[in-house]
Design a protein around this motif. Sequence first.
Motif, short mmCIF file in Angstrom:
data_model
loop_
_atom_site.label_atom_id
_atom_site.label_comp_id
_atom_site.label_asym_id
_atom_site.label_seq_id
_atom_site.Cartn_x
_atom_site.Cartn_y
_atom_site.Cartn_z
N PRO A 173 0.83 -1.21 0.00
CA PRO A 173 0.00 0.00 0.00
C PRO A 173 0.86 1.26 0.00
O PRO A 173 1.93 1.31 0.61
N GLY A 174 0.36 2.27 -0.69
CA GLY A 174 1.03 3.57 -0.73
C GLY A 174 0.33 4.55 0.17
O GLY A 174 -0.58 4.20 0.92
N ALA A 175 0.74 5.80 0.09
CA ALA A 175 0.09 6.87 0.86
C ALA A 175 -1.37 6.98 0.42
O ALA A 175 -1.67 6.86 -0.77
N PRO A 176 -2.28 7.18 1.37
CA PRO A 176 -3.70 7.25 1.03
C PRO A 176 -4.01 8.29 -0.05
O PRO A 176 -3.55 9.43 0.03
N SER A 177 -4.77 7.88 -1.06
CA SER A 177 -5.25 8.72 -2.16
C SER A 177 -4.15 9.31 -3.03
O SER A 177 -4.41 10.21 -3.82
N ILE A 178 -2.93 8.80 -2.92
CA ILE A 178 -1.81 9.24 -3.77
C ILE A 178 -1.45 8.07 -4.68
O ILE A 178 -0.94 7.06 -4.21
N PRO A 179 -1.73 8.18 -5.98
CA PRO A 179 -1.43 7.07 -6.88
C PRO A 179 0.06 6.74 -6.94
O PRO A 179 0.90 7.63 -6.91
N THR A 180 0.37 5.46 -6.96
CA THR A 180 1.73 4.97 -7.20
C THR A 180 1.75 4.47 -8.64
O THR A 180 1.06 3.51 -8.97
N ALA A 181 2.53 5.12 -9.48
CA ALA A 181 2.53 4.80 -10.90
C ALA A 181 3.63 3.80 -11.25
O ALA A 181 4.74 3.87 -10.74
N ALA A 182 3.29 2.86 -12.12
CA ALA A 182 4.24 1.93 -12.73
C ALA A 182 4.24 2.26 -14.21
O ALA A 182 3.56 1.61 -15.01
N SER A 183 4.98 3.31 -14.56
CA SER A 183 5.01 3.81 -15.94
C SER A 183 6.43 3.74 -16.47
O SER A 183 7.35 3.29 -15.78
N LEU B 222 -9.09 -4.11 -5.65
CA LEU B 222 -8.41 -5.17 -4.88
C LEU B 222 -9.10 -5.44 -3.56
O LEU B 222 -9.25 -6.59 -3.15
N GLU B 223 -9.47 -4.37 -2.86
CA GLU B 223 -10.05 -4.46 -1.52
C GLU B 223 -11.04 -3.33 -1.31
O GLU B 223 -10.89 -2.26 -1.89
N GLY B 224 -12.03 -3.58 -0.46
CA GLY B 224 -12.95 -2.53 -0.04
C GLY B 224 -14.04 -2.24 -1.06
O GLY B 224 -14.39 -3.10 -1.89
N GLU B 225 -14.58 -1.03 -0.97
CA GLU B 225 -15.65 -0.57 -1.84
C GLU B 225 -15.35 0.86 -2.27
O GLU B 225 -14.83 1.65 -1.49
N LEU B 226 -15.66 1.17 -3.52
CA LEU B 226 -15.46 2.53 -4.04
C LEU B 226 -16.68 2.98 -4.82
O LEU B 226 -17.32 2.16 -5.49
N ASP B 227 -16.98 4.25 -4.74
CA ASP B 227 -17.93 4.88 -5.66
C ASP B 227 -17.07 5.54 -6.73
O ASP B 227 -16.15 6.31 -6.42
N ASN C 62 -13.87 6.47 -1.58
CA ASN C 62 -14.17 5.41 -0.63
C ASN C 62 -15.20 5.94 0.35
O ASN C 62 -14.87 6.70 1.25
N ASN C 63 -16.45 5.55 0.17
CA ASN C 63 -17.51 5.94 1.10
C ASN C 63 -17.71 4.91 2.20
O ASN C 63 -18.61 5.05 3.03
N GLY C 64 -16.86 3.88 2.21
CA GLY C 64 -16.96 2.83 3.22
C GLY C 64 -16.24 3.19 4.50
O GLY C 64 -15.62 4.24 4.62
N ASP C 65 -16.33 2.28 5.46
CA ASP C 65 -15.67 2.49 6.75
C ASP C 65 -14.39 1.67 6.88
O ASP C 65 -13.80 1.59 7.95
N LYS C 66 -13.94 1.05 5.78
CA LYS C 66 -12.70 0.27 5.75
C LYS C 66 -11.83 0.77 4.60
O LYS C 66 -12.34 1.33 3.62
N PRO C 67 -10.52 0.54 4.68
CA PRO C 67 -9.64 0.94 3.57
C PRO C 67 -10.02 0.22 2.27
O PRO C 67 -10.62 -0.86 2.29
N ALA C 68 -9.66 0.82 1.16
CA ALA C 68 -9.88 0.23 -0.16
C ALA C 68 -8.60 0.39 -0.97
O ALA C 68 -7.78 1.26 -0.68
N ALA C 69 -8.43 -0.47 -1.98
CA ALA C 69 -7.26 -0.38 -2.86
C ALA C 69 -7.68 -0.79 -4.26
O ALA C 69 -8.44 -1.73 -4.44
N ALA D 50 -8.01 5.52 2.31
CA ALA D 50 -8.49 5.44 3.69
C ALA D 50 -10.02 5.57 3.64
O ALA D 50 -10.57 6.04 2.63
N PRO D 51 -10.72 5.19 4.71
CA PRO D 51 -12.16 5.45 4.72
C PRO D 51 -12.41 6.95 4.46
O PRO D 51 -11.76 7.81 5.04
N GLY D 52 -13.30 7.23 3.53
CA GLY D 52 -13.58 8.62 3.16
C GLY D 52 -12.59 9.19 2.16
O GLY D 52 -12.75 10.34 1.73
N GLY D 53 -11.59 8.42 1.78
CA GLY D 53 -10.55 8.90 0.86
C GLY D 53 -11.06 9.16 -0.54
O GLY D 53 -12.01 8.51 -1.00
#
Length: 183
Positions: free
Chosen positions: A33-43, A83-88, A121-128, A63-66
């Motif tokens: 995992p990287g810093a919350p809401s900061i994309p890690t690019a493989a370019s 990968l994990e969690g839920e996203l809108d 991430n509108n959930g209460d758990k981390p997402a990836a 993060a939750p709310g990220g």
Amino acid sequence: MYRQTGTKLNGYACKDAANITAADFFFQGLAKPGAPSIPTAASVQKIPGLNTLGVSMTRVDFAPGGLNPPHTHPRATEISFLLEGELDVGFVTTSNVLISKSMKKGEVFVFPRGLVHFQKNNGDKPAAALGAFNSQLPGTQSIAATLFAATPEVPDNVLTKAFQIGTKEVDKIKSRFAPKKTD
């Protein structure tokens, strides 16, 4: 990608075929995992072997709310795998129609090239999420930062008219994008 020494293609150096190694095609930056809401690019900037291949990836951890705020990739379509969690997630068409979905682990959503899109991430758990692109360097243009943190600045009268807000509101938004002062 592998030509004479000193040759550049797409702005990136090509290596002589005799000098390539596995390291030119390897990147472990998406494994953790990287810093919350900061994309890690493989370019191509991190994986020289991607030069001319027309593909890249990214990982975003939430993060939750990220939020991965509204942005666009001018040179690529993105396919996102949760990968994990839920996203809108969603994008806005050129006819100003919002296309959105709530994603769960294991699902995929596509963001067409050049269209403004977001992930929250509108959930209460981390997402990836992992994103794959049909470009070695898709580019990212964050809408708010582009308009409110440009150098030189976008004129206030353009922003006040475009967003139908006053100069005080423009200044307040710009202040949130100003570089943090360090002593």
